[in-house]
Design a protein around this motif. Structure first.
Motif, PDB file in Angstrom:
ATOM      1  N   SER A 167      27.005  54.961  50.756  1.00 26.62           N
ATOM      2  CA  SER A 167      25.904  55.182  49.836  1.00 26.62           C
ATOM      3  C   SER A 167      26.322  56.141  48.744  1.00 26.62           C
ATOM      4  O   SER A 167      26.834  57.226  49.017  1.00 26.62           O
ATOM      5  CB  SER A 167      24.708  55.761  50.617  1.00 26.62           C
TER       6      SER A 167
ATOM      7  N   ILE B  65      27.302  51.621  56.253  1.00 24.89           N
ATOM      8  CA  ILE B  65      26.728  51.738  54.917  1.00 24.89           C
ATOM      9  C   ILE B  65      27.357  52.910  54.175  1.00 24.89           C
ATOM     10  O   ILE B  65      27.278  54.057  54.621  1.00 24.89           O
ATOM     11  CB  ILE B  65      25.201  51.925  54.976  1.00 24.89           C
TER      12      ILE B  65
ATOM     13  N   PHE C  11      19.412  53.105  51.591  1.00 27.96           N
ATOM     14  CA  PHE C  11      20.217  53.300  52.793  1.00 27.96           C
ATOM     15  C   PHE C  11      19.379  52.978  54.029  1.00 27.96           C
ATOM     16  O   PHE C  11      19.804  52.242  54.923  1.00 27.96           O
ATOM     17  CB  PHE C  11      20.707  54.749  52.843  1.00 27.96           C
TER      18      PHE C  11
ATOM     19  N   PHE D 214      18.646  49.151  54.450  1.00 30.74           N
ATOM     20  CA  PHE D 214      19.763  48.389  54.989  1.00 30.74           C
ATOM     21  C   PHE D 214      20.030  48.749  56.445  1.00 30.74           C
ATOM     22  O   PHE D 214      20.465  47.909  57.235  1.00 30.74           O
ATOM     23  CB  PHE D 214      21.020  48.616  54.154  1.00 30.74           C
TER      24      PHE D 214
ATOM     25  N   GLY E  52      30.118  55.410  58.120  1.00 33.96           N
ATOM     26  CA  GLY E  52      29.380  55.468  56.858  1.00 33.96           C
ATOM     27  C   GLY E  52      29.568  56.801  56.149  1.00 33.96           C
ATOM     28  O   GLY E  52      29.910  57.801  56.754  1.00 33.96           O
TER      29      GLY E  52
END
Length: 262
Positions: A55, A53, A41, A44, A82
């Motif tokens: 995850s 993101i 994570f 990126f 995210g």
């Protein structure tokens, strides 16, 4: 996989990211599965700071580690949405906690060898990927730990990887699930060990053996090295809304039918 081979997870992820350097992809949303202690994570987040993101955290994270990962995701979600969910949810349901057609990249590091049916994983990846999206993955192939096969007696139970698929099997599966332009490659890594204890710790972390503490005193002669077959692959999602076949019948969406004009 567990902490003894965290370095391997990080190294393979680094090699995967290098391979992505030559891929042109406009990434707005990423799904990372599994995310090892939130490290992927973070990688990126630095590499693609404007991306959202999602995850899926590995099994075995402490409550504090998962809380930290969720805190990072929630902080980013103020702007980009995210999220973090545990791997146990996926393993129990077979579904990602992500909507259809919602990500541009699925990044999966060393997971497929632990799945009974990689095909269902590919189906789920295709579900969440947008048109033009990319799946990038790595996993341990069937030659991993081949040195152990010649052992006659051991203080542990040898285990096969749940998925024995080689790179040709996965390539065929990608085509079967209507991914486009799959690219597969493989490399062998050799790990050398100074002590049997270190070797056994890694073998257990790689899920190649089940140790029996009562028999550890009966240590047999073990190899001083093991081979890892690391398979890499990526493929695109193209033509997601095009016709599809089932039972020798082709179905065409009415929106695909157009009138040719001069």
């Amino acid at each position: 996989m567990t902490q003894p081979i965290r370095w391997l997870q990080d190294e393979i992820a680094y090699r995967m990211l290098q391979k992505l350097d030559i891929v042109k992809l406009d990434v707005k949303d990423i799904l990372v599965i599994p995310d090892f202690s939130g490290k992927h994570f973070s990688a990126f987040a630095k590499r693609l700071p404007s991306a959202c993101i999602h995850s899926i955290a590995e099994d075995g994270l402490s409550g504090l580690q998962l809380k930290i990962a969720k805190t990072i995701a929630n902080w980013r979600s103020i702007f980009r949405g995210g999220r973090v969910s545990p791997m146990t949810n996926y393993l129990s349901t077979g579904k990602f906690d992500v909507p259809d057609n919602s990500v541009d990249l699925v990044f999966s590091d060393l997971l497929l060898q632990d799945l009974v049916d990689p095909k269902s994983f590919l189906q789920e990846c295709r579900r969440v990927l947008r048109e033009g999206g990319l799946i990038a993955f790595s996993y341990l192939g069937p030659d991993t730990g081949k040195e152990l096969r010649s052992l006659q007696t051991t203080p542990f139970q040898l285990k096969n990887l749940l998925s024995p698929w080689d790179m040709h099997d996965i390539g065929d599966a990608l085509m079967g699930e209507r991914f486009s332009d799959p690219v597969m490659d493989m490399e062998y890594l050799t790990l050398d060990y100074e002590t049997p204890e270190l070797l056994l710790a890694d073998l257990e972390a790689l899920k190649l053996v089940t140790l029996n503490p009562q028999l550890e005193s009966e240590m047999t002669v073990l190899p001083q090295k093991i081979t890892l077959e690391v398979v890499y692959g990526h493929a695109w999602v193209l033509g997601k809304g095009l016709s599809k076949s089932q039972d020798s019948v082709t179905y065409i969406d009415v929106n695909q039918i157009g009138r040719k004009t001069r």
